[in-house]
Design a protein around this motif. Structure first.
Motif, PDB file in Angstrom:
ATOM      1  N   ARG A 188       0.855  -1.196   0.000  1.00  0.00           N
ATOM      2  CA  ARG A 188       0.000   0.000   0.000  1.00  0.00           C
ATOM      3  C   ARG A 188       0.885   1.237   0.000  1.00  0.00           C
ATOM      4  N   ARG A 190       0.911   5.084   1.343  1.00  0.00           N
ATOM      5  CA  ARG A 190       0.175   5.964   2.242  1.00  0.00           C
ATOM      6  C   ARG A 190       0.976   7.235   2.510  1.00  0.00           C
ATOM      7  N   VAL A 272      -4.119   6.298   3.044  1.00  0.00           N
ATOM      8  CA  VAL A 272      -3.786   5.378   1.940  1.00  0.00           C
ATOM      9  C   VAL A 272      -4.243   6.001   0.621  1.00  0.00           C
ATOM     10  N   GLN A 275      -2.598   1.492  -4.151  1.00  0.00           N
ATOM     11  CA  GLN A 275      -2.438   0.072  -3.849  1.00  0.00           C
ATOM     12  C   GLN A 275      -1.747  -0.598  -5.035  1.00  0.00           C
TER      13      GLN A 275
END
Length: 297
Positions: A188, A190, A272, A275
Motif C-alpha cells: 500500500r 500511504r 492510503v 495500492q
C-alpha cells in the motif's frame, strides 16, 4: 724473430728521440741506434739494410692496427670473453625460463580454465536460467505488458549468450529477476503522517520560476506495515532509485485538501492513496496524481 725484437726495441727508442729530433736528424739518430743494436747482437749489417729498417719503422709496418668496429668483431669479442659473462647470462636465462613457466602454469592456465568454464556456462547455464526466470514472470502475471517485456529480455539474453557476451547475458537475466520481483510485490502507498515528519512540500521548478509543484510525501508498506523499496524516478533529474519513501506529485487542489485536513485535526483521515497488487507493475491510485515524483526534499 730477431728482426722483430730489434725493430720493437728501436720503436721504443723512436718514442724517446722523436721528442727531441725531427726529419733527417731523427732518422740519423734511429739509424745509429739500429746499428748499435745489431752490433750488440754480433751481426754486421750493410747501410742499405739499416736504411730499410728505418723506413719500415716510419711506415709502421710492424705496428698492430685494430680492425674497425663491426658486427662480426662484436661477435668474436663476445665469444672470446664468454668466460666472464657466460655464467651470469646462463643464470638469467634460467630465471627467465622459470618465470615464464610460473606465469604459464600459475596465471595463463588457470585463466584459460576460467574462460572455458565461462563459455560452458554461457552455452548451458545462462540460457537455462533465462528461461527459468521468464517462466516465473509468466506465472506471476497475466498482463500483456510485463509479458512482452519479459519476452524481449529473454530473446536479448539468449542472443548475448550465443555471441559469448557474458556481461550482456547476465544483465538481461538480472532484468528478468527484477521484473519478477516487482511483479510479486504487494503493498500500500500511504501519506506519511508522523510527528516530526513532513506530509507534503512544494517546489519551484527551474523551467518556470513562477509556477509551483506540489508533492505529498508517501511511503510503501507491505501487509505487515514494513517498508517496501520500490523503483521511483525523479522528475527533477531523471535518476531512478529503489526507495521506500518519496514525494508524489499531485495537483494543487489535492495538496491543499490534505494540508487543510491535517491543520484541522492534526491527522489525515484516509492516508492510503494507492495500492500495488501482485501481478501488476503500477499502483492504482485513489487520488489524482500527475505521474511525477521526487527523491529529495
Amino acid at each position: 724473430m730477431l728482426a722483430m725484437d730489434v725493430v720493437d726495441t728501436l720503436r721504443h727508442a723512436d718514442r724517446l728521440v722523436e721528442r727531441e729530433l725531427e726529419g733527417d736528424a731523427r732518422r740519423a739518430a734511429l739509424k745509429q741506434r739500429l746499428r748499435e743494436i745489431y752490433a750488440g747482437q754480433g751481426i754486421a749489417v750493410p747501410e742499405t739494410i739499416l736504411d730499410q729498417g728505418v723506413a719500415a719503422l716510419e711506415q709502421h709496418r710492424f705496428t698492430y692496427t685494430p680492425s674497425p668496429a663491426s658486427f662480426g668483431r662484436s661477435l668474436a669479442t663476445l665469444w672470446v670473453t664468454r668466460a666472464r659473462w657466460g655464467r651470469a647470462v646462463g643464470f638469467a636465462l634460467a630465471a627467465l625460463v622459470l618465470a615464464g613457466g610460473g606465469w604459464w602454469f600459475g596465471v595463463h592456465v588457470p585463466a584459460e580454465r576460467t574462460r572455458v568454464a565461462e563459455q560452458q556456462k554461457l552455452r548451458e547455464g545462462l540460457p537455462r536460467a533465462l528461461q527459468a526466470e521468464y517462466d516465473r514472470v509468466l506465472a506471476a502475471t497475466t498482463l500483456q505488458g510485463p509479458r512482452d517485456r519479459a519476452a524481449r529480455l529473454l530473446a536479448e539474453g539468449r542472443a548475448a549468450a550465443g555471441a559469448g557476451a557474458l556481461g550482456d547475458a547476465r544483465a538481461r537475466l538480472a532484468g528478468l529477476q527484477t521484473l519478477q520481483r516487482d511483479l510479486a510485490q504487494d503493498y500500500r502507498i500511504r501519506i506519511v503522517s508522523r510527528p516530526g515528519e513532513q506530509s507534503g512540500v512544494w517546489r519551484v521548478p527551474q523551467a518556470n520560476p513562477r509556477a509551483r509543484n506540489f508533492y505529498l510525501i508517501v511511503e510503501a508498506l507491505d501487509r505487515d506495515g514494513r517498508p517496501v523499496e520500490v523503483p521511483v524516478t525523479s522528475e527533477e533529474d531523471g535518476t531512478t532509485a529503489r526507495v521506500a519513501k518519496w514525494g508524489l506529485h499531485v495537483p494543487e487542489a489535492e495538496f491543499e485538501r490534505v494540508r487543510q485536513e491535517k491543520l484541522r485535526s492534526g491527522l489525515i483521515g484516509d492516508p492510503v492513496v494507492g495500492q500495488k497488487r501482485a501481478g501488476e507493475l503500477e499502483p492504482r491510485w485513489s487520488i489524482p496524481v500527475t505521474g511525477g515524483a521526487i527523491l529529495k526534499w
